[in-house]
Design a protein around this motif. Structure first.
Motif, PDB file in Angstrom:
ATOM      1  N   ARG A  71      62.805  25.413  50.482  1.00  0.00           N
ATOM      2  CA  ARG A  71      62.397  24.140  49.874  1.00  0.00           C
ATOM      3  C   ARG A  71      62.091  23.094  50.939  1.00  0.00           C
ATOM      4  O   ARG A  71      61.088  22.366  50.852  1.00  0.00           O
ATOM      5  CB  ARG A  71      63.490  23.639  48.934  1.00  0.00           C
ATOM      6  N   ALA A  72      62.938  23.020  51.934  1.00  0.00           N
ATOM      7  CA  ALA A  72      62.720  22.049  53.005  1.00  0.00           C
ATOM      8  C   ALA A  72      61.444  22.373  53.778  1.00  0.00           C
ATOM      9  O   ALA A  72      60.683  21.473  54.151  1.00  0.00           O
ATOM     10  CB  ALA A  72      63.929  22.024  53.940  1.00  0.00           C
ATOM     11  N   ALA A  73      61.197  23.650  54.018  1.00  0.00           N
ATOM     12  CA  ALA A  73      59.992  24.042  54.741  1.00  0.00           C
ATOM     13  C   ALA A  73      58.740  23.707  53.942  1.00  0.00           C
ATOM     14  O   ALA A  73      57.744  23.215  54.505  1.00  0.00           O
ATOM     15  CB  ALA A  73      60.039  25.537  55.044  1.00  0.00           C
ATOM     16  N   ARG A  74      58.785  23.943  52.638  1.00  0.00           N
ATOM     17  CA  ARG A  74      57.598  23.672  51.820  1.00  0.00           C
ATOM     18  C   ARG A  74      57.292  22.185  51.751  1.00  0.00           C
ATOM     19  O   ARG A  74      56.118  21.795  51.696  1.00  0.00           O
ATOM     20  CB  ARG A  74      57.794  24.268  50.426  1.00  0.00           C
ATOM     21  N   ARG A  75      58.316  21.356  51.754  1.00  0.00           N
ATOM     22  CA  ARG A  75      58.077  19.910  51.785  1.00  0.00           C
ATOM     23  C   ARG A  75      57.332  19.504  53.047  1.00  0.00           C
ATOM     24  O   ARG A  75      56.592  18.515  53.057  1.00  0.00           O
ATOM     25  CB  ARG A  75      59.400  19.145  51.682  1.00  0.00           C
TER      26      ARG A  75
END
Length: 358
Positions: A71-75
């Motif tokens: 999730r953090a990477a996709r943000r």
């Protein structure tokens, strides 16, 4: 029951192309407690579970941490991939922290090319005496763990010929690899102190033994493994490491001496595991002679079976090992995708999906 936990390093990659991207600062900015942290290179992050006591608890946390990192990477416009080296060509970018920049300057190309992702398993110990007793007795059993977790066949857009090329790259560090037996905590700490005082290492954090006493926790830390492509394989690794620690602690308490295996032979066993993974013979931890990988894996399970029974993990570990042997390790799965597609980008994209259990 001993507690245990897992740290995983993950690659940050661009969607579709699979090229590693230097976005660690963005990915880790404002992270929550379960979010990833920065590592040596800006194209990678690290996650870690809390101490757990059951495999179910550990498996849940591993998947939660992988999902939180995704999730953090996709943000930040990227994806995470549990790959121990990048299949795509990349020039790593060092994280701009003082210690990492000093490492890049002091160790030159070794540090500058060091974009590798490992899996570290911590298992609780009751004392440093027990911990050193464990380190001395698990030495012959670490190479099979490397073979089982081999997940780095590709390097700079080509097949390295190794199942774990990460282990070869990681071995460039001056302190990496297997060690002699220590016997006592005093000799362990005296050895570490002498290594740091030699000036060849920046600090104690650069003690990169395949297994060591943790500097920050009352644990033995086993660091030999590649990060696992499949979360199930990380669960299996953790179960076996805890089983090895408990088995070795029982041997130490009963006064059973460590098996006197020369470090030179352990290096050969690690090289063999890195080279062929589960696809050929390994060096058997008991005989120090070639044996089929399947036989070595089952020997490891048999060696740890009493401890696995006591934690209730024997059936799960056996089933996970059988699945691993049937489908192959991460390196085999990566090569299968490449054989089918001829595209390194497809290898990375498949790894992104498998990292999250798809």
């Amino acid at each position: 029951m001993r507690s245990f936990g897992v740290e995983e390093e993950l690659l940050l990659v661009a969607p579709s192309s699979g090229v590693p991207v230097a976005l660690a600062e963005s990915v880790t900015r404002g992270k929550d407690d379960d979010g990833p942290e920065r590592e040596l290179q800006r194209q990678q992050v690290e996650t870690g579970t809390d101490p757990c006591t059951t495999l179910d608890e550990l498996a849940g946390q591993l998947r939660d941490r992988r999902n939180a990192a995704a999730r953090a990477a996709r943000r930040a416009g990227s994806e995470v991939a549990a790959l121990a080296t990048s299949p795509r060509a990349v020039t790593p970018s060092t994280t701009p922290a003082d210690r990492y920049l000093r490492m890049a300057e002091e160790y030159a190309l070794t540090a500058q090319e060091q974009l590798t992702c490992g899996c570290h398993v911590h298992v609780s110990i009751e004392s440093e005496d027990e911990g050193v007793g464990v380190l001395d007795r698990i030495r012959p059993w670490l190479a099979p763990l490397l073979a089982m977790t081999g997940n780095s066949p590709f390097w700079q857009d080509r097949d390295s010929g190794y199942d774990s090329y990460r282990y070869q790259v990681w071995g460039r560090w001056p302190s990496a690899g297997p060690t002699e037996a220590f016997g006592t905590p005093k000799l362990y700490h005296d050895t570490v102190r002498s290594m740091v005082e030699s000036g060849a290492l920046l600090d104690e954090g650069m003690i990169y033994f395949d297994a060591r006493l943790s500097r920050h926790y009352p644990t033995v830390e086993v660091r030999v493994a590649d990060v696992c492509l499949m979360a199930d394989d990380a669960v299996l690794l953790a179960a076996l490491v805890r089983g090895l620690v408990e088995t070795a602690a029982r041997e130490w308490r009963s006064g059973e001496p460590p098996v006197p295996v020369r470090t030179e032979l352990l290096r050969l066993a690690s090289w063999r595991a890195s080279r062929s993974g589960l696809a050929g013979d390994l060096i058997h931890p008991v005989t120090q002679r070639p044996a089929p990988a399947r036989d070595v894996v089952y020997a490891l399970i048999e060696h740890t079976a009493p401890a696995l029974v006591d934690t209730g993990d024997l059936q799960t570990a056996t089933e996970l090992a059988e699945r691993l042997l049937e489908r192959g390790n991460g390196a085999a799965l990566q090569r299968q995708v490449y054989e089918e597609t001829g595209e390194m980008s497809a290898v990375v994209n498949a790894a992104v999906a498998r990292t999250l259990g798809a």
